[in-house]
Design a protein around this motif. Structure first.
Motif, PDB file in Angstrom:
ATOM      1  N   ARG A 131       0.807  -1.220   0.000  1.00  0.00           N
ATOM      2  CA  ARG A 131       0.000   0.000   0.000  1.00  0.00           C
ATOM      3  C   ARG A 131       0.838   1.266   0.000  1.00  0.00           C
ATOM      4  O   ARG A 131       0.463   2.270  -0.607  1.00  0.00           O
ATOM      5  N   ASN A 132       2.024   1.234   0.664  1.00  0.00           N
ATOM      6  CA  ASN A 132       2.826   2.460   0.723  1.00  0.00           C
ATOM      7  C   ASN A 132       3.563   2.744  -0.575  1.00  0.00           C
ATOM      8  O   ASN A 132       4.210   3.766  -0.714  1.00  0.00           O
ATOM      9  N   GLY A 133       3.489   1.808  -1.542  1.00  0.00           N
ATOM     10  CA  GLY A 133       4.046   2.062  -2.859  1.00  0.00           C
ATOM     11  C   GLY A 133       5.548   1.891  -2.949  1.00  0.00           C
ATOM     12  O   GLY A 133       6.127   2.068  -4.009  1.00  0.00           O
ATOM     13  N   LEU A 134       6.217   1.509  -1.843  1.00  0.00           N
ATOM     14  CA  LEU A 134       7.674   1.387  -1.850  1.00  0.00           C
ATOM     15  C   LEU A 134       8.132  -0.063  -1.746  1.00  0.00           C
ATOM     16  O   LEU A 134       9.166  -0.420  -2.282  1.00  0.00           O
ATOM     17  N   ASP A 135       7.366  -0.895  -1.034  1.00  0.00           N
ATOM     18  CA  ASP A 135       7.803  -2.260  -0.785  1.00  0.00           C
ATOM     19  C   ASP A 135       7.386  -3.195  -1.907  1.00  0.00           C
ATOM     20  O   ASP A 135       6.509  -4.023  -1.742  1.00  0.00           O
ATOM     21  N   ILE A 136       8.014  -3.042  -3.077  1.00  0.00           N
ATOM     22  CA  ILE A 136       7.786  -3.986  -4.148  1.00  0.00           C
ATOM     23  C   ILE A 136       8.433  -5.296  -3.736  1.00  0.00           C
ATOM     24  O   ILE A 136       9.616  -5.336  -3.422  1.00  0.00           O
ATOM     25  N   GLY A 137       7.677  -6.365  -3.725  1.00  0.00           N
ATOM     26  CA  GLY A 137       8.198  -7.608  -3.189  1.00  0.00           C
ATOM     27  C   GLY A 137       8.322  -8.702  -4.213  1.00  0.00           C
ATOM     28  O   GLY A 137       8.499  -8.459  -5.404  1.00  0.00           O
ATOM     29  N   GLY A 138       8.222  -9.945  -3.731  1.00  0.00           N
ATOM     30  CA  GLY A 138       8.456 -11.090  -4.591  1.00  0.00           C
ATOM     31  C   GLY A 138       7.248 -11.956  -4.804  1.00  0.00           C
ATOM     32  O   GLY A 138       7.386 -13.151  -5.103  1.00  0.00           O
ATOM     33  N   ASP A 139       6.038 -11.434  -4.668  1.00  0.00           N
ATOM     34  CA  ASP A 139       4.843 -12.218  -4.959  1.00  0.00           C
ATOM     35  C   ASP A 139       4.735 -12.450  -6.462  1.00  0.00           C
ATOM     36  O   ASP A 139       5.035 -11.558  -7.259  1.00  0.00           O
ATOM     37  N   TRP A 140       4.289 -13.636  -6.834  1.00  0.00           N
ATOM     38  CA  TRP A 140       4.098 -13.919  -8.255  1.00  0.00           C
ATOM     39  C   TRP A 140       2.951 -14.899  -8.466  1.00  0.00           C
ATOM     40  O   TRP A 140       2.500 -15.574  -7.546  1.00  0.00           O
ATOM     41  N   TYR A 141       2.491 -14.953  -9.713  1.00  0.00           N
ATOM     42  CA  TYR A 141       1.566 -16.002 -10.176  1.00  0.00           C
ATOM     43  C   TYR A 141       1.997 -16.366 -11.581  1.00  0.00           C
ATOM     44  O   TYR A 141       2.670 -15.607 -12.273  1.00  0.00           O
ATOM     45  N   ASP A 148       5.507 -16.475  -2.893  1.00  0.00           N
ATOM     46  CA  ASP A 148       5.918 -15.251  -2.203  1.00  0.00           C
ATOM     47  C   ASP A 148       7.363 -15.419  -1.757  1.00  0.00           C
ATOM     48  O   ASP A 148       7.685 -16.306  -0.965  1.00  0.00           O
ATOM     49  N   VAL A 149       8.250 -14.570  -2.283  1.00  0.00           N
ATOM     50  CA  VAL A 149       9.659 -14.591  -1.894  1.00  0.00           C
ATOM     51  C   VAL A 149       9.850 -13.758  -0.636  1.00  0.00           C
ATOM     52  O   VAL A 149       9.254 -12.685  -0.485  1.00  0.00           O
ATOM     53  N   GLN A 150      10.691 -14.232   0.251  1.00  0.00           N
ATOM     54  CA  GLN A 150      11.044 -13.477   1.456  1.00  0.00           C
ATOM     55  C   GLN A 150      11.664 -12.137   1.056  1.00  0.00           C
ATOM     56  O   GLN A 150      12.511 -12.062   0.178  1.00  0.00           O
ATOM     57  N   GLY A 151      11.226 -11.060   1.703  1.00  0.00           N
ATOM     58  CA  GLY A 151      11.821  -9.749   1.467  1.00  0.00           C
ATOM     59  C   GLY A 151      10.989  -8.875   0.563  1.00  0.00           C
ATOM     60  O   GLY A 151      10.056  -9.339  -0.108  1.00  0.00           O
ATOM     61  N   HIS A 152      11.322  -7.577   0.538  1.00  0.00           N
ATOM     62  CA  HIS A 152      10.592  -6.590  -0.247  1.00  0.00           C
ATOM     63  C   HIS A 152      11.582  -5.602  -0.853  1.00  0.00           C
ATOM     64  O   HIS A 152      11.664  -4.463  -0.432  1.00  0.00           O
ATOM     65  N   LEU A 161      17.783 -16.274   0.362  1.00  0.00           N
ATOM     66  CA  LEU A 161      16.341 -16.059   0.317  1.00  0.00           C
ATOM     67  C   LEU A 161      15.613 -17.393   0.204  1.00  0.00           C
ATOM     68  O   LEU A 161      16.175 -18.395  -0.239  1.00  0.00           O
ATOM     69  N   PHE A 162      14.345 -17.396   0.599  1.00  0.00           N
ATOM     70  CA  PHE A 162      13.492 -18.562   0.392  1.00  0.00           C
ATOM     71  C   PHE A 162      12.129 -18.087  -0.094  1.00  0.00           C
ATOM     72  O   PHE A 162      11.839 -16.882  -0.087  1.00  0.00           O
ATOM     73  N   ALA A 163      11.295 -19.025  -0.508  1.00  0.00           N
ATOM     74  CA  ALA A 163       9.987 -18.650  -1.058  1.00  0.00           C
ATOM     75  C   ALA A 163       8.950 -19.706  -0.719  1.00  0.00           C
ATOM     76  O   ALA A 163       9.242 -20.908  -0.741  1.00  0.00           O
ATOM     77  N   THR A 164       7.749 -19.256  -0.402  1.00  0.00           N
ATOM     78  CA  THR A 164       6.621 -20.173  -0.299  1.00  0.00           C
ATOM     79  C   THR A 164       5.990 -20.314  -1.684  1.00  0.00           C
ATOM     80  O   THR A 164       6.111 -19.416  -2.521  1.00  0.00           O
TER      81      THR A 164
END
Length: 280
Positions: free
Chosen positions: A68-78, A94-98, A141-144
């Motif tokens: 929402r704050n527009g800065l934390d682009i992360g590692g979510d994907w589909y 979802d990758v750990q980290g932003h 890093l790791f990812a779910t």
């Protein structure tokens, strides 16, 4: 005894010089942060698919929203693609980290899953091989992740998950729930990890919805409450006959109630009743 020199009084010019230096530092820091955000956004945009596969009787749709704050682009994907045997493969994770590193790692995982799926169509095997590949790279890093395979002949949905949040399912007759299937550790933590595969035959019209934790969990929202909210949305959409795109948009609204401090992704598989010849 030496006399101490009285402190020099600060002049207006001194204050202006200091203010100018601090302003320049702040501007440089803001420009650097903006460059990092733009790079992360570009990585996120270019590594997500522009279209998802679909078949007669199966429609797909997805949504992604940054934090929402527009800065934390992360590692979510589909992702979604046609597998070598003609079945459809779908993944969400979802990758750990932003940060930029998380966004880049996300792209590597997505490509790695596609590559592994050319050698095996079993979701558990796909996750296991992808996990070993990521461990061998030596990243911290790791990812779910959840990987799903849809067979258009048998109308069976196979799924396996690596530390990811449960999927949500619902049918047109009002039945629904969270798929609390057994799973394994997130990808990239421990070599040789196994991932159980759960098989579901789609005998009723309905929806199977995958989300990342930004949709169902937040600082003041426990994951169970978030899953309940999404389950109600999916149940309502399945009963009303909402199309895949409408249902994806409805589910994404749940992210607003989690305080949306994380990025969020939604992947919807909207299916009809299996045709008699398929069921046979």
């Amino acid at each position: 005894m030496a006399r101490r020199r009285p402190p020099r009084s600060v002049t207006a010019d001194d204050l202006l010089t200091t203010l100018g230096r601090l302003t320049a530092q702040a501007r440089e820091s803001a420009e650097l942060q903006r460059a990092r955000v733009e790079l992360a956004e570009a990585l996120q945009r270019d590594t997500l698919p522009t279209a998802l596969p679909a078949l007669p009787g199966l429609r797909t749709a997805a949504r992604y929203a940054p934090a929402r704050n527009g800065l934390d682009i992360g590692g979510d994907w589909y992702d979604g693609f046609v597998m070598p045997d003609g079945s459809l493969g779908f993944s969400i994770g979802d990758v750990q980290g932003h940060d930029v590193e998380a966004a880049a790692f996300m792209g590597q995982i997505r490509i790695g899953l596609r590559a592994v799926a050319t050698a095996s169509t079993d979701p558990g095997e796909v996750l296991s091989r992808a996990n070993d590949l990521l461990v061998s790279v030596g990243r911290e890093l790791f990812a779910t992740c959840t990987f799903v395979r849809f067979d258009p002949i048998t109308w069976v949905l196979e799924s396996a998950r690596a530390g990811h949040v449960p999927a949500i399912w619902a049918t047109a007759d009002g039945r629904c729930g969270a798929a609390q299937d057994p799973g394994g550790l997130p990808l990239g933590i421990q070599p040789g990890e196994g991932y159980p595969v759960i098989r579901r035959r789609l005998t009723q019209e309905g929806a199977f919805v995958l989300v990342t934790d930004g949709v169902v969990e937040g600082p003041t929202v426990p994951i169970d409450a978030g899953l309940d909210r999404v389950t109600r949305l999916v149940r309502s959409g399945a009963r009303s006959g909402a199309c895949a795109d409408e249902l994806a948009a409805q589910v994404m609204t749940a992210a607003a109630y989690t305080d949306h401090t994380d990025d969020a992704a939604v992947l919807v598989l909207r299916h009809d009743v299996a045709a008699p010849e398929r069921a046979a």
